[in-house]
Design a protein around this motif. Structure first.
Motif, PDB file in Angstrom:
ATOM      1  N   VAL A  49       0.843  -1.206   0.000  1.00  0.00           N
ATOM      2  CA  VAL A  49       0.000   0.000   0.000  1.00  0.00           C
ATOM      3  C   VAL A  49       0.877   1.254   0.000  1.00  0.00           C
ATOM      4  O   VAL A  49       0.605   2.211  -0.736  1.00  0.00           O
ATOM      5  N   LEU A  50       1.932   1.268   0.813  1.00  0.00           N
ATOM      6  CA  LEU A  50       2.849   2.415   0.833  1.00  0.00           C
ATOM      7  C   LEU A  50       3.436   2.677  -0.551  1.00  0.00           C
ATOM      8  O   LEU A  50       3.507   3.824  -0.999  1.00  0.00           O
ATOM      9  N   ILE A  51       3.864   1.626  -1.211  1.00  0.00           N
ATOM     10  CA  ILE A  51       4.465   1.770  -2.541  1.00  0.00           C
ATOM     11  C   ILE A  51       3.453   2.372  -3.515  1.00  0.00           C
ATOM     12  O   ILE A  51       3.758   3.341  -4.229  1.00  0.00           O
ATOM     13  N   VAL A  52       2.256   1.827  -3.536  1.00  0.00           N
ATOM     14  CA  VAL A  52       1.235   2.294  -4.477  1.00  0.00           C
ATOM     15  C   VAL A  52       0.877   3.757  -4.212  1.00  0.00           C
ATOM     16  O   VAL A  52       0.842   4.584  -5.137  1.00  0.00           O
ATOM     17  N   VAL A  53       0.633   4.082  -2.947  1.00  0.00           N
ATOM     18  CA  VAL A  53       0.254   5.456  -2.596  1.00  0.00           C
ATOM     19  C   VAL A  53       1.369   6.438  -2.952  1.00  0.00           C
ATOM     20  O   VAL A  53       1.111   7.501  -3.531  1.00  0.00           O
ATOM     21  N   ASP A  54       2.610   6.078  -2.635  1.00  0.00           N
ATOM     22  CA  ASP A  54       3.704   7.005  -2.926  1.00  0.00           C
ATOM     23  C   ASP A  54       3.981   7.133  -4.421  1.00  0.00           C
ATOM     24  O   ASP A  54       4.407   8.196  -4.881  1.00  0.00           O
ATOM     25  N   LEU A  55       3.739   6.091  -5.196  1.00  0.00           N
ATOM     26  CA  LEU A  55       3.869   6.225  -6.645  1.00  0.00           C
ATOM     27  C   LEU A  55       2.770   7.133  -7.212  1.00  0.00           C
ATOM     28  O   LEU A  55       3.025   7.912  -8.135  1.00  0.00           O
ATOM     29  N   ILE A  56       1.581   7.057  -6.638  1.00  0.00           N
ATOM     30  CA  ILE A  56       0.499   7.968  -7.060  1.00  0.00           C
ATOM     31  C   ILE A  56       0.874   9.406  -6.711  1.00  0.00           C
ATOM     32  O   ILE A  56       0.706  10.312  -7.532  1.00  0.00           O
ATOM     33  N   ILE A  57       1.409   9.618  -5.510  1.00  0.00           N
ATOM     34  CA  ILE A  57       1.849  10.960  -5.105  1.00  0.00           C
ATOM     35  C   ILE A  57       2.932  11.460  -6.060  1.00  0.00           C
ATOM     36  O   ILE A  57       2.912  12.616  -6.495  1.00  0.00           O
ATOM     37  N   GLY A  58       3.877  10.590  -6.418  1.00  0.00           N
ATOM     38  CA  GLY A  58       4.926  10.964  -7.362  1.00  0.00           C
ATOM     39  C   GLY A  58       4.365  11.356  -8.708  1.00  0.00           C
ATOM     40  O   GLY A  58       4.814  12.323  -9.331  1.00  0.00           O
ATOM     41  N   ALA A  59       3.352  10.619  -9.173  1.00  0.00           N
ATOM     42  CA  ALA A  59       2.727  10.936 -10.459  1.00  0.00           C
ATOM     43  C   ALA A  59       2.036  12.299 -10.396  1.00  0.00           C
ATOM     44  O   ALA A  59       2.154  13.107 -11.325  1.00  0.00           O
ATOM     45  N   VAL A  60       1.335  12.556  -9.310  1.00  0.00           N
ATOM     46  CA  VAL A  60       0.648  13.848  -9.147  1.00  0.00           C
ATOM     47  C   VAL A  60       1.675  14.987  -9.122  1.00  0.00           C
ATOM     48  O   VAL A  60       1.490  16.013  -9.787  1.00  0.00           O
ATOM     49  N   LEU A  61       2.756  14.806  -8.376  1.00  0.00           N
ATOM     50  CA  LEU A  61       3.792  15.843  -8.321  1.00  0.00           C
ATOM     51  C   LEU A  61       4.405  16.072  -9.701  1.00  0.00           C
ATOM     52  O   LEU A  61       4.679  17.216 -10.085  1.00  0.00           O
ATOM     53  N   GLY A  62       4.612  15.000 -10.445  1.00  0.00           N
ATOM     54  CA  GLY A  62       5.168  15.132 -11.791  1.00  0.00           C
ATOM     55  C   GLY A  62       4.244  15.900 -12.718  1.00  0.00           C
ATOM     56  O   GLY A  62       4.696  16.758 -13.480  1.00  0.00           O
ATOM     57  N   VAL A  63       2.956  15.613 -12.648  1.00  0.00           N
ATOM     58  CA  VAL A  63       1.979  16.308 -13.497  1.00  0.00           C
ATOM     59  C   VAL A  63       1.910  17.789 -13.132  1.00  0.00           C
ATOM     60  O   VAL A  63       1.936  18.660 -14.001  1.00  0.00           O
ATOM     61  N   VAL A  64       1.832  18.077 -11.829  1.00  0.00           N
ATOM     62  CA  VAL A  64       1.770  19.477 -11.383  1.00  0.00           C
ATOM     63  C   VAL A  64       3.050  20.210 -11.782  1.00  0.00           C
ATOM     64  O   VAL A  64       3.008  21.352 -12.261  1.00  0.00           O
TER      65      VAL A  64
END
Length: 73
Positions: A49-64
């Motif tokens: 779960v940590l891995i998935v959530v942090d990869l989603i956060i990384g994707a959001v930061l990349g898009v922003v």
């Protein structure tokens, strides 16, 4: 808008770092599971779960960050 561009690069850099760290961690976790390391099931679930959530956060930061860079042109 120099600060927008700096913020964009910072966010993209953090996103790249996030992906590098968490993908490496996922590989190590998978290797540990393949070796048969004994941990409670909650250990594997929590780390996945940590891995998935942090990869989603990384994707959001990349898009922003990418949007900031495009807006700063």
């Amino acid at each position: 808008m120099k600060s927008d561009k700096r913020l964009g690069w910072l966010l993209v850099g953090v996103a790249i770092w996030n992906f590098f760290i968490w993908i490496t961690f996922a590989k190590n976790l998978s290797a540990a599971h393949s070796r048969g390391e004994e941990h409670p099931q909650g250990y594997w679930i929590a780390h996945t779960v940590l891995i998935v959530v942090d990869l989603i956060i990384g994707a959001v930061l990349g898009v922003v960050g990418a949007k900031r860079l495009r807006a700063g042109r």
